[in-house]
Motif scaffolding. Sequence first.
Motif, PDB file in Angstrom:
ATOM      1  N   GLY A 164     -21.408 -70.143  19.004  1.00 32.00           N
ATOM      2  CA  GLY A 164     -22.143 -70.249  20.251  1.00 32.00           C
ATOM      3  C   GLY A 164     -21.348 -69.563  21.350  1.00 32.00           C
ATOM      4  O   GLY A 164     -20.394 -68.829  21.085  1.00 32.00           O
ATOM      5  N   PRO A 165     -21.708 -69.781  22.615  1.00 28.14           N
ATOM      6  CA  PRO A 165     -21.005 -69.105  23.721  1.00 28.14           C
ATOM      7  C   PRO A 165     -19.499 -69.360  23.666  1.00 28.14           C
ATOM      8  O   PRO A 165     -19.057 -70.483  23.419  1.00 28.14           O
ATOM      9  CB  PRO A 165     -21.628 -69.736  24.971  1.00 28.14           C
ATOM     10  N   VAL A 166     -18.712 -68.306  23.878  1.00 27.48           N
ATOM     11  CA  VAL A 166     -17.254 -68.424  23.839  1.00 27.48           C
ATOM     12  C   VAL A 166     -16.671 -67.894  25.140  1.00 27.48           C
ATOM     13  O   VAL A 166     -17.230 -67.000  25.771  1.00 27.48           O
ATOM     14  CB  VAL A 166     -16.663 -67.653  22.636  1.00 27.48           C
ATOM     15  N   LYS A 167     -15.526 -68.451  25.536  1.00 27.87           N
ATOM     16  CA  LYS A 167     -14.909 -68.093  26.818  1.00 27.87           C
ATOM     17  C   LYS A 167     -13.663 -67.225  26.674  1.00 27.87           C
ATOM     18  O   LYS A 167     -13.132 -66.753  27.657  1.00 27.87           O
ATOM     19  CB  LYS A 167     -14.551 -69.370  27.583  1.00 27.87           C
ATOM     20  N   LEU A 168     -13.184 -67.023  25.474  1.00 29.41           N
ATOM     21  CA  LEU A 168     -11.944 -66.286  25.270  1.00 29.41           C
ATOM     22  C   LEU A 168     -12.079 -64.839  25.752  1.00 29.41           C
ATOM     23  O   LEU A 168     -13.080 -64.177  25.483  1.00 29.41           O
ATOM     24  CB  LEU A 168     -11.590 -66.299  23.782  1.00 29.41           C
ATOM     25  N   GLY A 218      -1.557 -67.259  29.855  1.00 27.72           N
ATOM     26  CA  GLY A 218      -2.782 -68.052  29.906  1.00 27.72           C
ATOM     27  C   GLY A 218      -3.548 -68.118  28.600  1.00 27.72           C
ATOM     28  O   GLY A 218      -4.612 -68.760  28.540  1.00 27.72           O
ATOM     29  N   TYR A 219      -3.048 -67.490  27.539  1.00 26.89           N
ATOM     30  CA  TYR A 219      -3.764 -67.486  26.265  1.00 26.89           C
ATOM     31  C   TYR A 219      -3.358 -68.690  25.419  1.00 26.89           C
ATOM     32  O   TYR A 219      -2.237 -69.182  25.508  1.00 26.89           O
ATOM     33  CB  TYR A 219      -3.509 -66.179  25.517  1.00 26.89           C
ATOM     34  N   PRO A 220      -4.276 -69.178  24.564  1.00 24.34           N
ATOM     35  CA  PRO A 220      -4.017 -70.408  23.814  1.00 24.34           C
ATOM     36  C   PRO A 220      -3.121 -70.181  22.598  1.00 24.34           C
ATOM     37  O   PRO A 220      -3.003 -69.062  22.095  1.00 24.34           O
ATOM     38  CB  PRO A 220      -5.419 -70.822  23.351  1.00 24.34           C
ATOM     39  N   SER A 221      -2.525 -71.272  22.128  1.00 29.42           N
ATOM     40  CA  SER A 221      -1.832 -71.225  20.841  1.00 29.42           C
ATOM     41  C   SER A 221      -2.854 -71.018  19.744  1.00 29.42           C
ATOM     42  O   SER A 221      -3.849 -71.756  19.644  1.00 29.42           O
ATOM     43  CB  SER A 221      -1.078 -72.533  20.587  1.00 29.42           C
ATOM     44  N   GLY A 222      -2.623 -70.030  18.906  1.00 30.04           N
ATOM     45  CA  GLY A 222      -3.525 -69.776  17.793  1.00 30.04           C
ATOM     46  C   GLY A 222      -3.342 -70.747  16.652  1.00 30.04           C
ATOM     47  O   GLY A 222      -3.958 -70.579  15.594  1.00 30.04           O
ATOM     48  N   ALA A 223      -2.510 -71.766  16.817  1.00 26.77           N
ATOM     49  CA  ALA A 223      -2.388 -72.786  15.770  1.00 26.77           C
ATOM     50  C   ALA A 223      -3.597 -73.698  15.751  1.00 26.77           C
ATOM     51  O   ALA A 223      -3.987 -74.201  14.696  1.00 26.77           O
ATOM     52  CB  ALA A 223      -1.121 -73.603  15.979  1.00 26.77           C
ATOM     53  N   TRP A 224      -4.188 -73.959  16.930  1.00 22.64           N
ATOM     54  CA  TRP A 224      -5.212 -75.006  17.021  1.00 22.64           C
ATOM     55  C   TRP A 224      -6.500 -74.538  17.687  1.00 22.64           C
ATOM     56  O   TRP A 224      -7.531 -75.181  17.522  1.00 22.64           O
ATOM     57  CB  TRP A 224      -4.663 -76.202  17.817  1.00 22.64           C
ATOM     58  N   ASP A 225      -6.478 -73.474  18.460  1.00 20.72           N
ATOM     59  CA  ASP A 225      -7.657 -73.082  19.227  1.00 20.72           C
ATOM     60  C   ASP A 225      -8.715 -72.478  18.293  1.00 20.72           C
ATOM     61  O   ASP A 225      -8.500 -71.431  17.683  1.00 20.72           O
ATOM     62  CB  ASP A 225      -7.265 -72.074  20.311  1.00 20.72           C
ATOM     63  N   THR A 226      -9.870 -73.117  18.210  1.00 19.13           N
ATOM     64  CA  THR A 226     -10.887 -72.722  17.234  1.00 19.13           C
ATOM     65  C   THR A 226     -11.377 -71.304  17.473  1.00 19.13           C
ATOM     66  O   THR A 226     -11.507 -70.511  16.527  1.00 19.13           O
ATOM     67  CB  THR A 226     -12.069 -73.706  17.280  1.00 19.13           C
ATOM     68  N   VAL A 228     -10.411 -58.989  24.584  1.00 23.02           N
ATOM     69  CA  VAL A 228      -9.586 -57.788  24.768  1.00 23.02           C
ATOM     70  C   VAL A 228      -8.195 -58.190  25.250  1.00 23.02           C
ATOM     71  O   VAL A 228      -7.171 -57.730  24.721  1.00 23.02           O
ATOM     72  CB  VAL A 228     -10.258 -56.807  25.745  1.00 23.02           C
ATOM     73  N   GLY A 229      -8.140 -59.072  26.240  1.00 32.85           N
ATOM     74  CA  GLY A 229      -6.848 -59.497  26.775  1.00 32.85           C
ATOM     75  C   GLY A 229      -6.009 -60.228  25.739  1.00 32.85           C
ATOM     76  O   GLY A 229      -4.803 -59.982  25.611  1.00 32.85           O
ATOM     77  N   TYR A 230      -6.645 -61.125  24.982  1.00 36.25           N
ATOM     78  CA  TYR A 230      -5.912 -61.916  23.995  1.00 36.25           C
ATOM     79  C   TYR A 230      -5.315 -61.032  22.904  1.00 36.25           C
ATOM     80  O   TYR A 230      -4.129 -61.154  22.565  1.00 36.25           O
ATOM     81  CB  TYR A 230      -6.846 -62.968  23.384  1.00 36.25           C
ATOM     82  N   PHE A 231      -6.112 -60.128  22.367  1.00 37.94           N
ATOM     83  CA  PHE A 231      -5.591 -59.305  21.273  1.00 37.94           C
ATOM     84  C   PHE A 231      -4.618 -58.244  21.780  1.00 37.94           C
ATOM     85  O   PHE A 231      -3.698 -57.854  21.047  1.00 37.94           O
ATOM     86  CB  PHE A 231      -6.736 -58.707  20.457  1.00 37.94           C
ATOM     87  N   ARG A 232      -4.763 -57.797  23.021  1.00 30.47           N
ATOM     88  CA  ARG A 232      -3.738 -56.917  23.598  1.00 30.47           C
ATOM     89  C   ARG A 232      -2.416 -57.687  23.754  1.00 30.47           C
ATOM     90  O   ARG A 232      -1.332 -57.143  23.517  1.00 30.47           O
ATOM     91  CB  ARG A 232      -4.196 -56.359  24.945  1.00 30.47           C
TER      92      ARG A 232
END
Length: 577
Positions: free
Chosen positions: A555-559, A520-528, A562-566
Amino acid sequence: NVPADGVTQFGYWTEPLAWDARSARLELLDPDAPEAIRVLADYQKVPASLGMWSGPTPAGGITAEVVEYTPAADIRGKLVLCAENPAGIKWLLAKKGALGAINTFTENPSLEDGRQWINAWGDNGWAFIKSSTPLLSFSITPRQSAYLRKLLAAHRTVRVRATVDTRYYSGVYPYTTGIIPGDGPGEEVLTLGHTSEQGAEDNATGAAAQLESVAALNRLIAAGKLPRPKRSIRILFMGEMYGSMPYVANHPERIRRTVAAMCIDTPAGLYNLAGTEYTFYMNPHVAKSYVDAFILRLAEEYFPRVKRPWHEKPFMTGTDTYISEPMVGIPTAWPYSGSGVETHHNSEDTPDRVDPQSLRDLAIVNAAYLYYLAAAGEPEALWLAELAQNRGYQQIVKASAPLLDAIYNTLDKPARARLLYDALEKIQYEVDRESQAVTSVQRLIPGEKPRRLTTLAAGLQQFGKDQAERFRAAAGMGPDAEGTPPPPDPQAAEAARIVVKRKRFGTIPLDEIAPDQREGYPSGAWDTTAILALYWCDGHRNLAEVKRLTRLELGPVKLDFVGYFRFLRKRGYVDFE
């Protein structure tokens, strides 16, 4: 010449597999079809009618049924009509056994006979790499799309004949560079842009403006009308990302000596069309630099002379401006405009739509930026620091102004206390960032840091304190009030124990991992959000601080930080200290 083998990586970007196209044709097998509709694609006439990295057919071609894409459609062995860019679902087409895609997506449906250029065909990302699936890829016009959909809506079986002669192989992916030599110790300024695109506006205009700006400077220096600058001026032509990434990796010493850059990835649209003004994109906050203030001052000096509006916007991902990130460290300005009539990545992006006036503007701004920074000594550097301080005052006020409005618009004391906390945090953040922009000019000054830089940064610190007192007064609170912090972040304790250590420069596109395997995590090529969070990771800040800084920038972020970097650590992209 970089290996175009579909395997070699620079940063975490995998170089494309080399690909040649000789011919391709897609014909509608319907005796009732009008003659003008019957040939849906012909590569020899319109190259954009064949998607990049399209697979081949057998020598005699193949006959296939065409179906509209839906998640439930049976697409095995069929050509799939895709309303969205089919590169986004390539992995799914491959998984479900489709023969290939017929693209009907366009950024401008009013170009009824234009074809969108499909320039991405990797299963899991942009480029076609060794593990990608060789599916067919065509692109048809809105007029043709409407006709095919009319047949399908009438429950007609639509069949086509496809004949494609392409090949994949291990080749090379070149970049080209040259310099106007400086007379100093080897530092450089850089202008870079893209050669490997199909359009006139995107990006033949950028390449042409770069050539003209550097050629003009070279003529003036050779004629003695401009002194030879201290630093060399370098031009770099390459494929987007896949050319600049190996350039950065292959020339680490040169990169360390490169003090600033301008990325020319932009159309040169007609003056009389809306949306063709130049917009200047800034550096990410982690890499705040004097060049932001400098390029805006150049625009302020030049564009009123030609009666043209211009704009500024925050950092935007998606092109070679990633070189500003801390692991590369080249502060970079990016001018961008629209083409008026939207022809981005379309076969209608033709030379007649290019405006010589816009090309002149782009060449002048690029040349002025390059030469001034190449020639800058201590006096010029201190002036640039003054520009950065002036912009810093503006940025501190601009960033906090909405919170001042909100304080005055509420009579609720607890709500004011919450707003005050946010305002004080935002003010201090902006002071820190703008102080960095001021002191970043030290890179242009050899030896000890001039006292003036410390004084200018101190001025921003004092201005921040004055603004904080202003906000406390507006909130009706005392001089030591800090406001009320937000409720605790449920991730805070865990995030505070994690320090992310990056392994390679640049972004993380995840092109070795299928989208349904990315948890469910985004591609780090494009996700700001993912990209800016990665840039804040310096091997010292804990993840709670990285999250706070990313929020203050965006501003507010939804990422789920902890889960993404793990997830990234589990996949081997980063380490934890």
